[in-house]
Design a protein around this motif. Structure first.
Motif, PDB file in Angstrom:
ATOM      1  N   TYR A 101       0.869  -1.187   0.000  1.00 13.86           N
ATOM      2  CA  TYR A 101       0.000   0.000   0.000  1.00 13.86           C
ATOM      3  C   TYR A 101       0.897   1.226   0.000  1.00 13.86           C
ATOM      4  O   TYR A 101       1.890   1.287   0.739  1.00 13.86           O
ATOM      5  CB  TYR A 101      -0.885   0.003   1.246  1.00 13.86           C
ATOM      6  CG  TYR A 101      -1.653   1.283   1.453  1.00 13.86           C
ATOM      7  CD1 TYR A 101      -2.817   1.529   0.742  1.00 13.86           C
ATOM      8  CD2 TYR A 101      -1.211   2.251   2.348  1.00 13.86           C
ATOM      9  CE1 TYR A 101      -3.534   2.709   0.926  1.00 13.86           C
ATOM     10  CE2 TYR A 101      -1.918   3.427   2.540  1.00 13.86           C
ATOM     11  CZ  TYR A 101      -3.076   3.642   1.828  1.00 13.86           C
ATOM     12  OH  TYR A 101      -3.777   4.823   2.010  1.00 13.86           O
ATOM     13  N   ALA A 102       0.571   2.201  -0.826  1.00 17.71           N
ATOM     14  CA  ALA A 102       1.335   3.442  -0.872  1.00 17.71           C
ATOM     15  C   ALA A 102       0.401   4.585  -1.243  1.00 17.71           C
ATOM     16  O   ALA A 102      -0.404   4.467  -2.170  1.00 17.71           O
ATOM     17  CB  ALA A 102       2.476   3.353  -1.877  1.00 17.71           C
ATOM     18  N   THR A 103       0.521   5.672  -0.516  1.00 17.31           N
ATOM     19  CA  THR A 103      -0.297   6.847  -0.810  1.00 17.31           C
ATOM     20  C   THR A 103       0.467   8.100  -0.436  1.00 17.31           C
ATOM     21  O   THR A 103       1.374   8.069   0.403  1.00 17.31           O
ATOM     22  CB  THR A 103      -1.639   6.806  -0.040  1.00 17.31           C
ATOM     23  OG1 THR A 103      -2.491   7.858  -0.492  1.00 17.31           O
ATOM     24  CG2 THR A 103      -1.418   6.972   1.459  1.00 17.31           C
ATOM     25  N   THR A 104       0.105   9.195  -1.088  1.00 14.08           N
ATOM     26  CA  THR A 104       0.628  10.510  -0.743  1.00 14.08           C
ATOM     27  C   THR A 104      -0.555  11.411  -0.448  1.00 14.08           C
ATOM     28  O   THR A 104      -1.505  11.481  -1.235  1.00 14.08           O
ATOM     29  CB  THR A 104       1.471  11.089  -1.892  1.00 14.08           C
ATOM     30  OG1 THR A 104       2.588  10.225  -2.125  1.00 14.08           O
ATOM     31  CG2 THR A 104       1.981  12.481  -1.550  1.00 14.08           C
ATOM     32  N   GLU A 105      -0.495  12.092   0.695  1.00 16.95           N
ATOM     33  CA  GLU A 105      -1.625  12.897   1.153  1.00 16.95           C
ATOM     34  C   GLU A 105      -1.180  14.316   1.463  1.00 16.95           C
ATOM     35  O   GLU A 105      -0.026  14.542   1.851  1.00 16.95           O
ATOM     36  CB  GLU A 105      -2.231  12.262   2.411  1.00 16.95           C
ATOM     37  CG  GLU A 105      -2.733  10.843   2.183  1.00 16.95           C
ATOM     38  CD  GLU A 105      -3.336  10.212   3.423  1.00 16.95           C
ATOM     39  OE1 GLU A 105      -3.259  10.828   4.507  1.00 16.95           O
ATOM     40  OE2 GLU A 105      -3.900   9.103   3.311  1.00 16.95           O
ATOM     41  N   PRO A 106      -2.072  15.303   1.295  1.00 15.49           N
ATOM     42  CA  PRO A 106      -1.728  16.675   1.670  1.00 15.49           C
ATOM     43  C   PRO A 106      -1.447  16.769   3.164  1.00 15.49           C
ATOM     44  O   PRO A 106      -2.120  16.133   3.986  1.00 15.49           O
ATOM     45  CB  PRO A 106      -2.975  17.477   1.277  1.00 15.49           C
ATOM     46  CG  PRO A 106      -4.067  16.475   1.123  1.00 15.49           C
ATOM     47  CD  PRO A 106      -3.422  15.188   0.731  1.00 15.49           C
ATOM     48  N   HIS A 107      -0.454  17.565   3.496  1.00 14.42           N
ATOM     49  CA  HIS A 107       0.107  17.657   4.845  1.00 14.42           C
ATOM     50  C   HIS A 107      -0.227  19.044   5.406  1.00 14.42           C
ATOM     51  O   HIS A 107      -0.050  20.051   4.712  1.00 14.42           O
ATOM     52  CB  HIS A 107       1.617  17.456   4.736  1.00 14.42           C
ATOM     53  CG  HIS A 107       2.307  17.134   6.008  1.00 14.42           C
ATOM     54  ND1 HIS A 107       3.673  17.195   6.138  1.00 14.42           N
ATOM     55  CD2 HIS A 107       1.846  16.738   7.228  1.00 14.42           C
ATOM     56  CE1 HIS A 107       4.031  16.847   7.351  1.00 14.42           C
ATOM     57  NE2 HIS A 107       2.934  16.573   8.031  1.00 14.42           N
TER      58      HIS A 107
END
Length: 279
Positions: A112-118
């Motif tokens: 599983y891999a995701t990029t989310e706003p920080h």
């Protein structure tokens, strides 16, 4: 890079604090579980120094979660230092995680891999929504089966549940939240309607995680009420800053409405099986 010793703890903590938005997990783990081992979240650190001062840290928990705080991107040195280490997850600044995965040869290993706003929020800037009729109560005040079901749904929706038995994972998570009193439930009158929590806690800073509203109750501003009330509680006992990463556009909208400002992107990479680093 060199392995930190207990004598380096204060210097390590100071460096991580200077990079707090991307270092909440390792710093909170260090604060709570230390460096001596014996707990899945106890921490070890590899350091890079220049003229006696730390320039980069790679932090790894006993459970195999790797947190890069590496502004100078010393990936080749880190790969050599970490040879033989088992990595189960990588979390941190998205650009750093991308570079680190490539250096360790782990680009294709993720289950599983995701990029989310920080996001970041000084709690002096917290915008309180209308909470008339709502109360925020300890997790123990809500029916156990209900919050376990909510947690299972959260794991399924976010795809964070990598284990085969998400029911068991949900039970384990709720029990851990109860043990440390990290989560709260929003009640509309006497009805529980949403859950919020902190997944990393320091005396003066918190990181929000595990926010959940049941599908049938969404788009009513419940998540923002829950988070705002929890942050107000934290502010009352000395917390001055909050960090989070948002799993959806709707979540981002809710957080921005109570004052959060985007500061970058945060990556979460989970491996279905531990990955051994080869030098």
């Amino acid at each position: 890079m060199i392995r930190a010793t207990l004598a380096d703890r204060a210097e390590v903590a100071g460096f991580l604090r200077r990079h707090l938005p991307i270092a909440m997990f390792p710093l909170a783990n260090l604060h709570r579980h230390g460096m001596a081992g014996g707990h899945p979240r106890a921490m070890s650190f590899w350091l890079r120094k220049d003229r006696g001062a730390i320039t980069d840290i790679a932090a790894i928990s006993d459970g195999g979660s790797l947190f890069p705080v590496c502004p100078t991107h010393p990936w080749a040195d880190l790969r050599a230092a970490m040879q033989g280490s088992a990595v189960c997850a990588i979390l941190g600044d998205a650009a750093q995680v991308t570079g680190l995965r490539a250096a360790l040869g782990l680009e294709q290993a993720a289950g599983y891999a995701t990029t989310e706003p920080h996001y970041d929020l000084p709690l002096t800037d917290l915008v309180m929504p209308d909470t008339d009729g709502f109360t925020l109560r300890p997790l123990v005040d809500a029916p156990r089966d209900l919050v376990i079901g909510w947690r299972r749904a959260y794991l399924s929706e976010t795809m964070l549940g990598q284990e085969n038995d998400m029911d068991a994972t949900a039970i384990k998570d709720i029990d851990s939240y109860l043990a440390v009193d990290s989560h709260r439930v929003l009640f509309d009158g006497d009805t529980p309607v949403a859950m919020t929590g902190f997944n990393a806690v320091l005396p003066d800073a918190v990181q929000i995680g595990g926010v959940f509203t049941p599908p049938g109750l969404r788009s009513r501003g419940l998540a923002r009420r829950a988070v705002a009330l929890h942050l107000a509680q934290a502010r009352a006992v000395g917390v001055s800053r909050a960090i989070l990463f948002a799993a959806s556009v709707a979540a981002s909208t809710a957080y921005q409405a109570i004052g959060f400002r985007r500061i970058g992107a945060f990556a979460i990479v989970l491996h279905a099986e531990p990955q051994v680093v080869h030098g």
